[in-house]
Design a protein around this motif. Structure first.
Motif, PDB file in Angstrom:
ATOM      1  N   PHE A 206       0.849  -1.184   0.000  1.00  0.00           N
ATOM      2  CA  PHE A 206       0.000   0.000   0.000  1.00  0.00           C
ATOM      3  C   PHE A 206       0.888   1.238   0.000  1.00  0.00           C
ATOM      4  CE2 PHE A 206      -2.482  -3.420   1.667  1.00  0.00           C
ATOM      5  CZ  PHE A 206      -3.790  -3.181   1.263  1.00  0.00           C
ATOM      6  N   SER A 242       0.833  -0.468  -5.295  1.00  0.00           N
ATOM      7  CA  SER A 242      -0.370   0.315  -5.577  1.00  0.00           C
ATOM      8  C   SER A 242      -0.277   1.725  -5.015  1.00  0.00           C
ATOM      9  CB  SER A 242      -1.599  -0.390  -4.990  1.00  0.00           C
ATOM     10  OG  SER A 242      -2.762   0.379  -5.188  1.00  0.00           O
ATOM     11  N   GLY A 243      -0.594   2.699  -5.856  1.00  0.00           N
ATOM     12  CA  GLY A 243      -0.667   4.083  -5.423  1.00  0.00           C
ATOM     13  C   GLY A 243      -0.494   5.036  -6.583  1.00  0.00           C
ATOM     14  N   SER A 253       3.225   4.072  -6.976  1.00  0.00           N
ATOM     15  CA  SER A 253       3.657   2.769  -7.485  1.00  0.00           C
ATOM     16  C   SER A 253       4.975   2.887  -8.254  1.00  0.00           C
ATOM     17  CB  SER A 253       2.579   2.170  -8.386  1.00  0.00           C
ATOM     18  OG  SER A 253       2.311   3.032  -9.483  1.00  0.00           O
ATOM     19  N   THR A 279      -6.839   4.080   0.324  1.00  0.00           N
ATOM     20  CA  THR A 279      -6.748   2.659   0.671  1.00  0.00           C
ATOM     21  C   THR A 279      -7.825   1.843  -0.031  1.00  0.00           C
ATOM     22  OG1 THR A 279      -5.833   3.286   2.825  1.00  0.00           O
ATOM     23  CG2 THR A 279      -6.606   1.034   2.590  1.00  0.00           C
ATOM     24  N   ASN A 282      -6.578   1.391  -3.428  1.00  0.00           N
ATOM     25  CA  ASN A 282      -5.568   0.334  -3.420  1.00  0.00           C
ATOM     26  C   ASN A 282      -6.228  -1.031  -3.551  1.00  0.00           C
ATOM     27  OD1 ASN A 282      -3.748   2.063  -0.827  1.00  0.00           O
ATOM     28  ND2 ASN A 282      -3.235   2.036  -2.997  1.00  0.00           N
TER      29      ASN A 282
END
Length: 368
Positions: A206, A242-243, A253, A279, A282
């Motif tokens: 995350f 992820s991001g 990411s 989140t 994500n």
């Protein structure tokens, strides 16, 4: 408006909520819902946090407030919401509830924004503004239970759950199951090492915003160092990073992939989700990649503060969309204080409700 006032007056007299003055105006002695719980006091709108990055993040996942994006009265506020123009959004919505106090979707949009920003008391206030006008409103009633939980008011939670049971047994069951699910995960002893002996086929990281120059921030570096450690421990696991570009122009990411490659992790293992806003975003991006690559046993990585919430949101979303997932989680950095853990735990309820489809107006259409 005259008919509305007459209806409220009749309801008040029927349920013994208030008394009439000599002038014939309503004077509330108790603000009690016909469904049997005390409505919260009306509170002033919060000021709002500083503005985010504006239009640059409008199209990241999750797209906030989709229920209202085609509403002529609220569509400009939806844009402000997605741009994270919090103070502008808060001022505009506060003015609109004063202009049209019976336009219920304005209160809903306020409550969504307030819950996402931890303005819990204001969120409950605006949900109860709906319930004053429409006591059996399923969405407002259910989400008011979430707001009461974030305020740690168990009496209100139980009273409102009982009211929801009468309104929709299916929705009440879903809310009870959501609470049990969240509490079970929050009770798990997350630490710097996995709790289980699972053989992970994916490590899900995350993201967190990097520094303005694109280098990893302190919190992101803590996650990356833990990711490198776990990548070495589980050499066959894919790394799902992820991001999106949330607080800077750099996608989280991409920043993570660059650092991991420079620190000896094989980039052929990387799967990137560069559009997650938060989140919940994500979780959506991760599950999409899990499905595409047939990954079902996952080790989540965040900071020690964040990983219980992240794990709950990811597993909650996977369950909601029917994707089989076994999950564990580890955190980088130091252990948080008890105060920070409690703040994070309460916010976990908001995030899990979003991920399990128990938050927006359209989420509750399946219970109508």
């Amino acid at each position: 408006m005259k008919m509305f006032k007459t209806r409220r007056l009749f309801t008040a007299l029927l349920f013994g909520i208030g008394t009439l003055s000599l002038s014939g105006c309503m004077q509330n002695t108790q603000d009690i819902s016909p469904l049997g719980f005390t409505l919260s006091s009306v509170v002033e709108a919060p000021k709002g946090k500083e503005t985010g990055r504006g239009e640059a993040i409008e199209h990241l996942v999750v797209k906030y407030a989709q229920d209202y994006e085609n509403d002529p009265y609220l569509k400009d506020d939806v844009k402000a919401f997605r741009h994270w123009e919090w103070q502008k959004l808060y001022r505009s919505l506060d003015q609109k509830v004063k202009e049209k106090p019976d336009y219920l979707n304005t209160y809903r949009l306020q409550a969504e924004a307030y819950l996402i920003n931890k303005d819990y008391r204001q969120a409950l206030s605006q949900l109860d503004q709906i319930l004053r006008r429409k006591p059996d409103d399923l969405h407002a009633l259910a989400v008011s239970i979430l707001a009461a939980r974030t305020l740690e008011d168990e009496k209100q939670v139980n009273q409102r759950l009982n009211a929801l049971e009468k309104r929709s047994p299916q929705a009440a069951l879903a809310m009870r199951n959501f609470f049990r699910f969240t509490e079970k995960i929050l009770q798990q002893p997350f630490s710097t090492q996995p709790q289980t002996q699972l053989k992970f086929d994916a490590i899900a990281v995350f993201g967190q915003s990097p520094n303005p120059d694109g280098s990893p921030s302190k919190g992101l570096l803590q996650r990356l160092e833990k990711t490198k450690e776990m990548a070495e421990k589980y050499p066959n696991a894919k790394l799902v990073l992820s991001g999106g570009p949330v607080k800077t122009p750099y996608a989280e990411s991409d920043v993570m992939a660059k650092w991991l490659k420079e620190n000896g992790v094989n980039p052929n293992r990387f799967l990137l989700d560069p559009i997650a806003r938060d989140t919940q975003g994500n979780a959506i991006g991760m599950v999409k990649l899990f499905k595409h690559h047939n990954l079902h046993t996952v080790l989540g990585i965040g900071t020690q503060l964040h990983i219980p919430r992240a794990t709950a949101v990811l597993k909650g979303y996977a369950d909601y969309v029917g994707y089989p997932l076994k999950i564990d989680g580890v955190g980088g950095g130091s252990a948080p204080s008890a105060e920070k853990k409690q703040i994070e735990a309460l916010y976990t309820y908001v995030n899990v409700a979003r991920s399990m489809g128990l938050f927006t107006l359209s989420d509750f259409q399946r219970f109508q």
